[in-house]
Write a protein that holds these residues in place. Structure first.
Motif, PDB file in Angstrom:
ATOM      1  N   HIS A  35       0.838  -1.204   0.000  1.00 13.04           N
ATOM      2  CA  HIS A  35       0.000   0.000   0.000  1.00 13.04           C
ATOM      3  C   HIS A  35       0.876   1.259   0.000  1.00 13.04           C
ATOM      4  O   HIS A  35       1.982   1.267   0.549  1.00 13.04           O
ATOM      5  N   SER A  36       0.333   2.325  -0.581  1.00 15.59           N
ATOM      6  CA  SER A  36       1.161   3.476  -0.933  1.00 15.59           C
ATOM      7  C   SER A  36       1.713   4.248   0.259  1.00 15.59           C
ATOM      8  O   SER A  36       2.706   4.962   0.120  1.00 15.59           O
ATOM      9  N   ASP A  37       1.111   4.143   1.433  1.00 17.74           N
ATOM     10  CA  ASP A  37       1.650   4.851   2.591  1.00 17.74           C
ATOM     11  C   ASP A  37       2.807   4.087   3.235  1.00 17.74           C
ATOM     12  O   ASP A  37       3.514   4.628   4.087  1.00 17.74           O
ATOM     13  N   HIS A  38       3.023   2.861   2.822  1.00 14.29           N
ATOM     14  CA  HIS A  38       4.124   2.052   3.369  1.00 14.29           C
ATOM     15  C   HIS A  38       5.203   1.772   2.318  1.00 14.29           C
ATOM     16  O   HIS A  38       6.336   1.454   2.675  1.00 14.29           O
ATOM     17  N   MET A  39       4.864   1.860   1.076  1.00 22.49           N
ATOM     18  CA  MET A  39       5.815   1.565   0.000  1.00 22.49           C
ATOM     19  C   MET A  39       5.869   2.784  -0.930  1.00 22.49           C
ATOM     20  O   MET A  39       4.970   3.028  -1.721  1.00 22.49           O
ATOM     21  N   ARG A  40       6.960   3.547  -0.801  1.00 18.07           N
ATOM     22  CA  ARG A  40       7.060   4.810  -1.535  1.00 18.07           C
ATOM     23  C   ARG A  40       8.233   4.790  -2.498  1.00 18.07           C
ATOM     24  O   ARG A  40       9.180   4.015  -2.332  1.00 18.07           O
ATOM     25  N   TRP A  41       8.187   5.711  -3.439  1.00 18.22           N
ATOM     26  CA  TRP A  41       9.189   5.816  -4.495  1.00 18.22           C
ATOM     27  C   TRP A  41      10.495   6.404  -3.954  1.00 18.22           C
ATOM     28  O   TRP A  41      10.502   7.185  -3.015  1.00 18.22           O
ATOM     29  N   THR A 322       3.921   8.653  13.182  1.00 15.42           N
ATOM     30  CA  THR A 322       4.417   8.309  11.856  1.00 15.42           C
ATOM     31  C   THR A 322       3.546   8.985  10.802  1.00 15.42           C
ATOM     32  O   THR A 322       2.547   9.630  11.130  1.00 15.42           O
ATOM     33  N   LEU A 323       3.916   8.807   9.544  1.00 16.97           N
ATOM     34  CA  LEU A 323       3.113   9.355   8.442  1.00 16.97           C
ATOM     35  C   LEU A 323       2.290   8.278   7.754  1.00 16.97           C
ATOM     36  O   LEU A 323       1.777   8.490   6.659  1.00 16.97           O
ATOM     37  N   TYR A 324       2.188   7.104   8.373  1.00 14.91           N
ATOM     38  CA  TYR A 324       1.314   6.090   7.796  1.00 14.91           C
ATOM     39  C   TYR A 324      -0.128   6.549   8.002  1.00 14.91           C
ATOM     40  O   TYR A 324      -0.432   7.269   8.952  1.00 14.91           O
TER      41      TYR A 324
END
Length: 332
Positions: A35-41, A322-324
């Motif tokens: 998911h995008s809040d845990h796996m970022r570019w 956190t920013l999740y």
């Protein structure tokens, strides 16, 4: 010194010099799930479960440096022993266990204890320090059993089909959509997919998963879609794409749908409390079973849940800012 701490880049292990689910570019990133809040570019090197690898390449690009790892396979970085364990959240999701100097830390990422029939089932991991999410960390959130929800969805689809109506289910394209599809009763009618859902399904097929459904394209005859089940992400709501599929009834699949007010605000015909997160009962069960003496609470109801853990279980509990977020539930 704590083995894990939070800085401007994310959750950091100073001893190992790596991050877990960082929100800014770093050299080495351990990733709990896709998911995008845990796996970022932007990370120099990604380490994730094998089944998350095709999702990472789909969402972040095939050129990334990605290392797949199996559940319970052991890595060592600068003396820190690392292993990934099933989180039960979505396909490939992992809790990450760190061991150093006689202490064990566990970061859950997002997780749920009830098996959804698709993801690898949650695995209990004993630890000294337990970092947990708290998306549904209030007593009002106690979800029905998944099998009950799947049966309710099929019964509603069957009823709609008998009236010549299509059934549209909105759920996050990674996780919720696969759970819906795996439990859809294909004897009721045809199944069609939004492109975002089909893209994820195609990626997961690289590691052996298959799900029913036909992608809706510009060439798909809309008048041939009757009494069908259509699975789409929440972003499809109120779009021209969706309006071409009338007549339909529409439902949202999310833990937030347990509350009647949430259903009204979403403007849908039905809400199914299908979630990929722990409800209140599961959060409490996890806290007690891990045996942790220190609990850190992240995204969700951090204040309420950490206070509850201190007072109810007499365990040291603090907030990890956190920013999740709960995007896959918020958007659902």
């Amino acid at each position: 010194m704590s083995l894990l701490s939070v800085n401007e880049f994310g959750l950091y292990c100073k001893q190992g010099d790596f991050y877990i689910d960082p929100w800014k570019p770093v050299k080495t990133a351990l990733i709990t799930h896709g998911h995008s809040d845990h796996m970022r570019w932007g990370m120099g090197h990604y380490i994730c479960h094998h089944h998350t690898v095709p999702i990472l390449r789909l969402r972040l690009g095939a050129e990334n440096d990605v290392q797949g790892i199996a559940y319970e396979e052991v890595l060592e970085i600068n003396g820190v022993t690392i292993s990934f364990h099933p989180a039960g959240h979505i396909i490939g999701s992992a809790q990450i266990r760190l061991a150093f100097a006689g202490e064990v830390w566990l970061f859950t990422g997002d997780y749920k204890l009830e098996h959804d029939g698709v993801s690898q089932p949650y695995s209990l991991v004993k630890c000294d320090h337990f970092i947990t999410e708290s998306t549904f960390g209030l007593p009002i959130y106690n979800f029905p059993a998944n099998q009950t929800i799947y049966s309710d969805i099929n019964a509603w689809w069957h009823s709609n089909a008998e009236e010549g109506m299509n059934t549209v289910l909105l759920g996050y394209a990674l996780g919720k959509a696969q759970n819906i599809l795996a439990h859809a009763d294909q004897t009721i009618g045809d199944i069609f997919l939004h492109g975002a859902v089909d893209n994820v399904n195609q990626a997961l097929s690289e590691v052996g998963y298959t799900f029913p459904g036909t992608r809706i394209t510009a060439d798909t005859r809309r008048d041939a879609i009757r009494g069908a089940l259509i699975v789409a992400p929440p972003s499809a709501m109120d779009t021209p794409w969706l309006r071409t599929l009338k007549p339909y009834r529409i439902a949202m699949c999310s833990g937030w749908m347990q509350l009647r007010g949430a259903r009204r605000r979403r403007g849908v015909d039905r809400g199914f409390a299908l979630s990929d997160h722990c409800d209140w009962r599961q959060l409490n069960q996890a806290i007690q079973q891990t045996g942790a003496k220190h609990v850190y609470v992240t995204h969700g109801y951090e204040h309420n849940f950490s206070k509850w853990v201190r007072e109810e279980y007499h365990i040291e509990a603090a907030i990890f800012k956190t920013l999740y977020n709960d995007a896959e539930e918020d958007n659902a």
